[in-house]
Motif scaffolding. Structure first.
Motif, PDB file in Angstrom:
ATOM      1  N   ASP A 124       0.772  -1.300   0.017  1.00 21.53           N
ATOM      2  CA  ASP A 124      -0.072  -0.086   0.016  1.00 21.53           C
ATOM      3  C   ASP A 124       0.901   1.294   0.078  1.00 21.53           C
ATOM      4  O   ASP A 124       0.565   2.488  -0.440  1.00 21.53           O
ATOM      5  N   GLN A 125       1.960   1.352   0.567  1.00 21.96           N
ATOM      6  CA  GLN A 125       2.977   2.287   0.394  1.00 21.96           C
ATOM      7  C   GLN A 125       3.720   2.694  -0.582  1.00 21.96           C
ATOM      8  O   GLN A 125       4.415   3.616  -0.800  1.00 21.96           O
ATOM      9  N   GLN A 126       3.469   1.785  -1.647  1.00 25.45           N
ATOM     10  CA  GLN A 126       4.112   1.894  -2.888  1.00 25.45           C
ATOM     11  C   GLN A 126       3.146   2.429  -4.163  1.00 25.45           C
ATOM     12  O   GLN A 126       3.838   2.420  -5.410  1.00 25.45           O
ATOM     13  N   LEU A 127       1.921   2.916  -3.711  1.00 28.19           N
ATOM     14  CA  LEU A 127       1.034   3.003  -4.909  1.00 28.19           C
ATOM     15  C   LEU A 127       1.502   4.357  -5.894  1.00 28.19           C
ATOM     16  O   LEU A 127       1.188   4.183  -6.896  1.00 28.19           O
ATOM     17  N   SER A 128       2.368   5.144  -5.339  1.00 26.32           N
ATOM     18  CA  SER A 128       2.896   6.355  -6.307  1.00 26.32           C
ATOM     19  C   SER A 128       4.127   6.036  -7.173  1.00 26.32           C
ATOM     20  O   SER A 128       4.712   6.726  -7.818  1.00 26.32           O
ATOM     21  N   ARG A 129       4.560   4.613  -6.747  1.00 26.80           N
ATOM     22  CA  ARG A 129       5.937   4.261  -7.590  1.00 26.80           C
ATOM     23  C   ARG A 129       5.788   4.340  -8.934  1.00 26.80           C
ATOM     24  O   ARG A 129       4.631   4.069  -9.533  1.00 26.80           O
ATOM     25  N   THR A 130       6.493   5.134  -9.832  1.00 28.52           N
ATOM     26  CA  THR A 130       6.492   5.208 -11.309  1.00 28.52           C
ATOM     27  C   THR A 130       6.711   3.893 -12.019  1.00 28.52           C
ATOM     28  O   THR A 130       7.148   2.839 -11.439  1.00 28.52           O
ATOM     29  N   VAL A 190     -17.830   7.164 -11.739  1.00 26.21           N
ATOM     30  CA  VAL A 190     -17.295   7.773 -10.652  1.00 26.21           C
ATOM     31  C   VAL A 190     -16.126   7.193 -10.523  1.00 26.21           C
ATOM     32  O   VAL A 190     -15.219   7.802  -9.899  1.00 26.21           O
ATOM     33  N   THR A 191     -15.964   5.888 -10.803  1.00 28.76           N
ATOM     34  CA  THR A 191     -14.470   5.049 -10.481  1.00 28.76           C
ATOM     35  C   THR A 191     -13.557   5.499 -11.167  1.00 28.76           C
ATOM     36  O   THR A 191     -13.370   5.790 -12.131  1.00 28.76           O
ATOM     37  N   THR A 192     -12.389   5.632 -10.182  1.00 29.48           N
ATOM     38  CA  THR A 192     -10.903   6.027 -10.879  1.00 29.48           C
ATOM     39  C   THR A 192      -9.916   5.429 -10.079  1.00 29.48           C
ATOM     40  O   THR A 192     -10.187   5.134  -9.140  1.00 29.48           O
ATOM     41  N   LEU A 193      -8.578   5.684 -10.624  1.00 28.80           N
ATOM     42  CA  LEU A 193      -7.217   5.303  -9.966  1.00 28.80           C
ATOM     43  C   LEU A 193      -6.916   6.565  -9.158  1.00 28.80           C
ATOM     44  O   LEU A 193      -5.850   6.377  -8.761  1.00 28.80           O
ATOM     45  N   GLN A 194      -7.309   7.835  -9.483  1.00 29.97           N
ATOM     46  CA  GLN A 194      -6.674   8.934  -9.008  1.00 29.97           C
ATOM     47  C   GLN A 194      -7.382   9.723  -8.019  1.00 29.97           C
ATOM     48  O   GLN A 194      -8.536  10.381  -8.525  1.00 29.97           O
ATOM     49  N   ALA A 195      -6.850   9.718  -6.757  1.00 30.96           N
ATOM     50  CA  ALA A 195      -7.746  10.508  -5.959  1.00 30.96           C
ATOM     51  C   ALA A 195      -7.983  11.977  -6.107  1.00 30.96           C
ATOM     52  O   ALA A 195      -9.135  12.591  -5.877  1.00 30.96           O
ATOM     53  N   PHE A 225       1.764   0.654  -9.012  1.00 36.09           N
ATOM     54  CA  PHE A 225       1.129  -0.190  -7.879  1.00 36.09           C
ATOM     55  C   PHE A 225      -0.398  -0.217  -7.881  1.00 36.09           C
ATOM     56  O   PHE A 225      -0.963  -0.736  -6.968  1.00 36.09           O
ATOM     57  N   GLY A 226      -0.930   0.823  -8.714  1.00 37.39           N
ATOM     58  CA  GLY A 226      -2.328   1.078  -8.655  1.00 37.39           C
ATOM     59  C   GLY A 226      -3.185  -0.147  -8.979  1.00 37.39           C
ATOM     60  O   GLY A 226      -4.313  -0.522  -8.283  1.00 37.39           O
ATOM     61  N   PRO A 227      -2.832  -1.151  -9.750  1.00 39.94           N
ATOM     62  CA  PRO A 227      -3.372  -2.287 -10.310  1.00 39.94           C
ATOM     63  C   PRO A 227      -3.601  -3.076  -8.918  1.00 39.94           C
ATOM     64  O   PRO A 227      -4.519  -4.220  -8.954  1.00 39.94           O
ATOM     65  N   MET A 228      -2.722  -3.190  -7.740  1.00 35.61           N
ATOM     66  CA  MET A 228      -2.797  -4.211  -6.627  1.00 35.61           C
ATOM     67  C   MET A 228      -3.854  -3.299  -5.625  1.00 35.61           C
ATOM     68  O   MET A 228      -4.356  -4.132  -4.670  1.00 35.61           O
ATOM     69  N   GLY A 229      -4.354  -2.089  -5.850  1.00 34.86           N
ATOM     70  CA  GLY A 229      -5.222  -1.311  -4.562  1.00 34.86           C
ATOM     71  C   GLY A 229      -5.453   0.008  -4.576  1.00 34.86           C
ATOM     72  O   GLY A 229      -5.771   0.532  -3.699  1.00 34.86           O
ATOM     73  N   GLY A 230      -5.381   0.674  -6.016  1.00 29.80           N
ATOM     74  CA  GLY A 230      -5.408   2.044  -5.909  1.00 29.80           C
ATOM     75  C   GLY A 230      -6.676   2.435  -6.501  1.00 29.80           C
ATOM     76  O   GLY A 230      -7.035   3.828  -6.464  1.00 29.80           O
ATOM     77  N   MET A 231      -7.770   1.720  -6.449  1.00 24.83           N
ATOM     78  CA  MET A 231      -9.015   2.205  -7.114  1.00 24.83           C
ATOM     79  C   MET A 231      -9.748   3.003  -6.218  1.00 24.83           C
ATOM     80  O   MET A 231      -9.843   2.717  -4.968  1.00 24.83           O
ATOM     81  N   LEU A 232     -10.553   4.161  -6.281  1.00 20.48           N
ATOM     82  CA  LEU A 232     -11.801   4.669  -5.635  1.00 20.48           C
ATOM     83  C   LEU A 232     -13.129   4.549  -6.266  1.00 20.48           C
ATOM     84  O   LEU A 232     -13.196   4.696  -7.503  1.00 20.48           O
ATOM     85  N   THR A 233     -14.053   4.418  -5.542  1.00 22.40           N
ATOM     86  CA  THR A 233     -15.328   4.218  -6.207  1.00 22.40           C
ATOM     87  C   THR A 233     -16.402   4.686  -4.943  1.00 22.40           C
ATOM     88  O   THR A 233     -16.121   4.756  -3.569  1.00 22.40           O
ATOM     89  N   SER A 234     -17.791   4.711  -5.480  1.00 27.34           N
ATOM     90  CA  SER A 234     -18.666   4.739  -4.497  1.00 27.34           C
ATOM     91  C   SER A 234     -19.523   3.667  -4.506  1.00 27.34           C
ATOM     92  O   SER A 234     -19.289   2.482  -5.110  1.00 27.34           O
ATOM     93  N   ILE A 235     -20.443   3.532  -3.507  1.00 21.22           N
ATOM     94  CA  ILE A 235     -21.447   2.405  -3.397  1.00 21.22           C
ATOM     95  C   ILE A 235     -22.059   2.094  -4.665  1.00 21.22           C
ATOM     96  O   ILE A 235     -22.139   0.839  -5.146  1.00 21.22           O
ATOM     97  N   ALA A 236     -22.665   2.907  -5.169  1.00 24.21           N
ATOM     98  CA  ALA A 236     -23.565   2.831  -6.502  1.00 24.21           C
ATOM     99  C   ALA A 236     -22.860   2.495  -7.707  1.00 24.21           C
ATOM    100  O   ALA A 236     -23.375   1.563  -8.328  1.00 24.21           O
ATOM    101  N   ASP A 237     -21.829   2.941  -7.752  1.00 24.75           N
ATOM    102  CA  ASP A 237     -20.692   2.494  -9.001  1.00 24.75           C
ATOM    103  C   ASP A 237     -20.389   1.113  -8.632  1.00 24.75           C
ATOM    104  O   ASP A 237     -20.461   0.300  -9.652  1.00 24.75           O
ATOM    105  N   LEU A 238     -19.906   0.996  -7.447  1.00 22.26           N
ATOM    106  CA  LEU A 238     -19.205  -0.692  -7.007  1.00 22.26           C
ATOM    107  C   LEU A 238     -20.443  -1.741  -7.358  1.00 22.26           C
ATOM    108  O   LEU A 238     -20.040  -2.854  -7.643  1.00 22.26           O
ATOM    109  N   SER A 239     -21.559  -1.264  -7.150  1.00 19.57           N
ATOM    110  CA  SER A 239     -22.723  -2.183  -7.041  1.00 19.57           C
ATOM    111  C   SER A 239     -23.150  -2.623  -8.490  1.00 19.57           C
ATOM    112  O   SER A 239     -23.421  -3.765  -8.946  1.00 19.57           O
ATOM    113  N   LYS A 240     -22.502  -1.701  -9.759  1.00 15.72           N
ATOM    114  CA  LYS A 240     -22.696  -2.201 -11.077  1.00 15.72           C
ATOM    115  C   LYS A 240     -21.585  -3.226 -11.393  1.00 15.72           C
ATOM    116  O   LYS A 240     -21.822  -4.084 -12.213  1.00 15.72           O
ATOM    117  N   TRP A 241     -20.481  -3.239 -10.648  1.00 11.69           N
ATOM    118  CA  TRP A 241     -19.392  -4.189 -10.922  1.00 11.69           C
ATOM    119  C   TRP A 241     -19.914  -5.551 -10.379  1.00 11.69           C
ATOM    120  O   TRP A 241     -19.721  -6.554 -10.818  1.00 11.69           O
TER     121      TRP A 241
END
Length: 241
Positions: A124-130, A190-195, A225-241
């Motif tokens: 989780d501490q590596q999310l911003s690695r290039t 709404v879902t994104t990888l960028q806060a 490292f976003g593919p391992m844990g960087g996604m942000l979303t809302s309950i409404a968006d996540l329910s579509k998933w």
């Protein structure tokens, strides 16, 4: 008729666990049937969680990465059972734990059986690695705890590598692939990888508990490292998933 009792249980959970705020939903027959919230999304401002609050969903991101890999497999662009170094050349320089160890495959990475040691909460501490930093990490050598394919051991590093596979095989960035091939077809707007993409009045802040109080943690920008844990979303968006 069960929803009020579920709400009571969830509020009790939040209070018992001493979390700042939560949002939860119940999906019935493929649709969001109930949405509940409790607590604060911003402790300092005392801003409550509401129905459109966006949370980082951490390792639930991995299910999106896995889907991307399987889509590329179904498109005939990769195989799960060939050495992963075919798609990520830096892996070809790895020194394995034993001289007779098999090469890491995509299937090994997907199933947390590549032989890498468990790496929470380091990942989780590596999310911003290039991308360049991820390449250097691989080239310097990844420690092994077992030979590939012999044991399960949870690896965030492995899913960062899968994100690189998605990018290399598809010819586009991981974020663009997920947006165009997964999120847009599902209507997950709404879902994104960028806060920083989330409006300030909708973002759930992150905290750690220290000395009886909540201390805010900075939002890390999207990186390799976003593919391992960087996604942000809302309950409404996540329910579509």
């Amino acid at each position: 008729t069960a929803f009020p009792e579920i709400d009571r249980l969830m509020r009790a959970f939040a209070e018992r666990s001493n979390v700042p705020g939560i949002a939860y939903g119940i999906v019935v027959d493929g649709s969001l049937a109930h949405l509940g919230v409790a607590g604060l999304r911003d402790v300092q401002a005392k801003s409550p969680v509401d129905s459109v609050t966006v949370f980082r969903i951490a390792s639930m991101t991995k299910s999106f990465t896995a889907l991307a890999i399987l889509q590329l497999r179904d498109d005939g662009k990769l195989s799960l059972d060939v050495p992963a170094e075919r798609y990520v050349p830096e892996l070809g320089r790895l020194r394995y734990a034993t001289s007779d160890a098999p090469k890491i495959t995509i299937r090994d990475l997907l199933s947390h059986s590549a032989g890498f040691p468990e790496d929470n909460p380091w990942g989780d501490q590596q999310l911003s690695r290039t991308d360049a930093e991820l390449s250097r990490m691989i080239e310097r050598g990844i420690p092994f705890s077992t030979s590939p394919g012999t044991a399960y051991e949870y690896s965030n590093f492995g899913f960062a590598i899968l994100g690189r596979v998605v990018a290399n095989v598809s010819g586009m960035s991981y974020a663009r692939y997920i947006r165009t091939r997964v999120l847009q077809p599902l209507g997950m707007s709404v879902t994104t990888l960028q806060a920083s993409d989330v409006p300030a009045n909708r973002l759930a802040h992150g905290y750690r508990r220290q000395d009886g109080q909540w201390l805010e943690e900075p939002q890390l920008p999207d990186g390799s490292f976003g593919p391992m844990g960087g996604m942000l979303t809302s309950i409404a968006d996540l329910s579509k998933w």
